[in-house]
Motif scaffolding. Structure first.
Motif, PDB file in Angstrom:
ATOM      1  N   ALA A 239      74.294  17.239  29.700  1.00 25.41           N
ATOM      2  CA  ALA A 239      74.185  18.638  29.263  1.00 25.41           C
ATOM      3  C   ALA A 239      73.272  19.425  30.179  1.00 25.41           C
ATOM      4  N   ASN A 240      73.580  20.695  30.334  1.00 28.16           N
ATOM      5  CA  ASN A 240      72.647  21.639  30.942  1.00 28.16           C
ATOM      6  C   ASN A 240      71.967  22.398  29.818  1.00 28.16           C
ATOM      7  N   ASN A 316      69.980  17.981  31.762  1.00 28.45           N
ATOM      8  CA  ASN A 316      69.546  18.644  32.979  1.00 28.45           C
ATOM      9  C   ASN A 316      68.879  19.957  32.546  1.00 28.45           C
ATOM     10  N   TRP A 317      67.555  20.021  32.655  1.00 30.14           N
ATOM     11  CA  TRP A 317      66.823  21.226  32.219  1.00 30.14           C
ATOM     12  C   TRP A 317      66.843  22.250  33.348  1.00 30.14           C
ATOM     13  N   LEU A 318      67.275  23.458  33.053  1.00 30.54           N
ATOM     14  CA  LEU A 318      67.358  24.498  34.077  1.00 30.54           C
ATOM     15  C   LEU A 318      66.477  25.681  33.704  1.00 30.54           C
ATOM     16  N   LYS A 319      65.711  26.154  34.684  1.00 26.39           N
ATOM     17  CA  LYS A 319      64.901  27.354  34.452  1.00 26.39           C
ATOM     18  C   LYS A 319      65.373  28.400  35.441  1.00 26.39           C
ATOM     19  N   ASN A 320      65.943  29.481  34.930  1.00 24.97           N
ATOM     20  CA  ASN A 320      66.514  30.529  35.776  1.00 24.97           C
ATOM     21  C   ASN A 320      67.406  29.933  36.870  1.00 24.97           C
ATOM     22  N   GLY A 321      68.265  29.011  36.490  1.00 28.17           N
ATOM     23  CA  GLY A 321      69.241  28.440  37.415  1.00 28.17           C
ATOM     24  C   GLY A 321      68.746  27.245  38.206  1.00 28.17           C
ATOM     25  N   LYS A 322      67.448  26.982  38.181  1.00 29.30           N
ATOM     26  CA  LYS A 322      66.891  25.859  38.977  1.00 29.30           C
ATOM     27  C   LYS A 322      66.612  24.651  38.084  1.00 29.30           C
TER      28      LYS A 322
END
Ligand code: ADP
Ligand code: MG
Length: 335
Positions: A239-240, A316-322
């Motif tokens: 998962a994202n 998959n942890w994303l912060k503002n796309g990163k």
């Protein structure tokens, strides 16, 4: 080897498969929020049990007896909600120290009874024993559901949107307030209330399970970083999660700001929110958001998406796309 090496979930995994060959068709044992037991061709019972132990799950001086009665039943009803089922009956077992005032037990039963009445779930039995010095509470709840509406952790599908039913992290914030002895700050009372008086999302669970586009569902008891991993493991998916989408209440943000804490940590790793975490077909999301808001006058919050990343299972942890690394884990007894 000691238990702390494998933790709560390692232990459950160890015991879980010993009984598989005794289960009949359509019966689901260990591993979901509830066990599923067929009644007939079209209906099933769902059954859950949860234990609360003094000084592990609650501190007697910090929670009132009435609140404890409510919470003991609420955490079990929450597992029934997570299956998309309707609660029907409860059983209550108590281990009680000798010197317990009767008034305390009466107040406990008041809280238990009020929530039972709200969800029409009578107490049908239990057990009462003496405990050396701690109060021990075990509740079991039986719910009922149409076979087609049962929602399992294993039902997530590729590209599903991952949603929650409310802000998360308030309960963990409330616990932090209590442990730091800050309960005199009236600003933080609502966080403590979330911790002591969780509302099981029974009606929301029933509504969601009536919608064919809602796939996997569970309740958030250990924090999404841990709970979502269960959905992913059972569904064999990844998962994202978009950190900027994780809903944080104004009160939790204010509390975190005031004490230099990170509100997101409470939301990700803190447990006991007892909100629902579920996945929904991405093409059905827009309608679902509107219909749910019309029905409940509040919003579902999308926080991520199921993926089929074979090289990296899990979140998959994303912060503002990163992509970023999160080292906080959800609650796990023994580790
Ligand atoms: P929840 O947080 O939804 O209550 P748990 O993480 O406590 O779920 O439990 C996960 C699964 O493991 C459930 O199916 C539960 O019934 C089962 N389980 C936990 N402890 C035991 C045990 N001692 N014996 C048998 N099953 C267990
Ligand atoms: Mg659960």
């Amino acid at each position: 080897m000691c238990l702390n090496k494998i933790g709560e979930f390692g232990f459950i995994e160890r015991l879980s498969h010993h009984f598989d060959n005794m289960l009949g068709d359509d019966t689901i044992g260990i591993g979901d929020d509830c066990a599923v037991i067929p009644i007939n061709e079209t209906e099933v019972y769902v059954v859950t049990t949860d234990m609360l132990i003094e000084d592990t799950h609650f501190i007697k001086d910090k929670i009132s007896a009435t609140e404890l009665g409510h919470k003991s039943l609420a955490v079990n009803l929450s597992d029934i909600a997570a299956m998309g089922a309707e609660p029907k009956f409860s059983f209550l077992s108590l281990g009680i120290p000798n010197n317990m005032p009767i008034k305390y037990l009466d107040d406990f039963m008041d809280g238990y009874k009020t929530l039972s009445a709200k969800y029409n779930t009578p107490l049908m039995g239990g057990d009462t024993t003496k405990s050396a010095d701690k109060l021990i509470i075990n509740v079991a709840v039986i719910g009922k559901c149409s076979k087609d509406n049962v929602r399992l952790r294993s039902m997530a599908k590729d590209t599903d949107i991952i949603c929650v039913t409310n802000c998360i992290g308030d309960s963990a914030g409330g616990l932090h307030v209590l442990l730091k002895g800050l309960e005199t700050h009236s600003n933080f009372q609502c966080l403590i209330n979330k911790h002591h008086l969780p509302e099981p999302r029974i009606n929301e669970g029933l509504w969601l399970a009536n919608n064919k586009d809602v796939h996997a569902m569970m309740d958030i008891s250990d924090g999404i970083s841990s709970d979502l991993e269960h959905i992913l493991a059972k569904s064999d998916k990844s998962a994202n999660i978009y950190l900027e989408k994780i809903p944080i209440s104004k009160q939790l943000q204010l509390f975190a700001n005031q004490f230099g804490l990170n509100a997101l940590n409470f939301a990700i790793s803190g447990g006991e929110d007892y909100e629902l975490l579920f996945t929904v077909n991405k093409d059905a999301l827009a309608n679902l958001l509107i219909e749910y808001a019309n029905c409940f006058g509040k919003e579902i919050i999308p926080i991520g998406q199921i993926t089929n990343n074979n090289t990296k299972r899990g979140i998959n942890w994303l912060k503002n796309g990163k992509s970023i690394t999160i080292d906080k884990k959800g609650f796990n007894h023994f580790t």
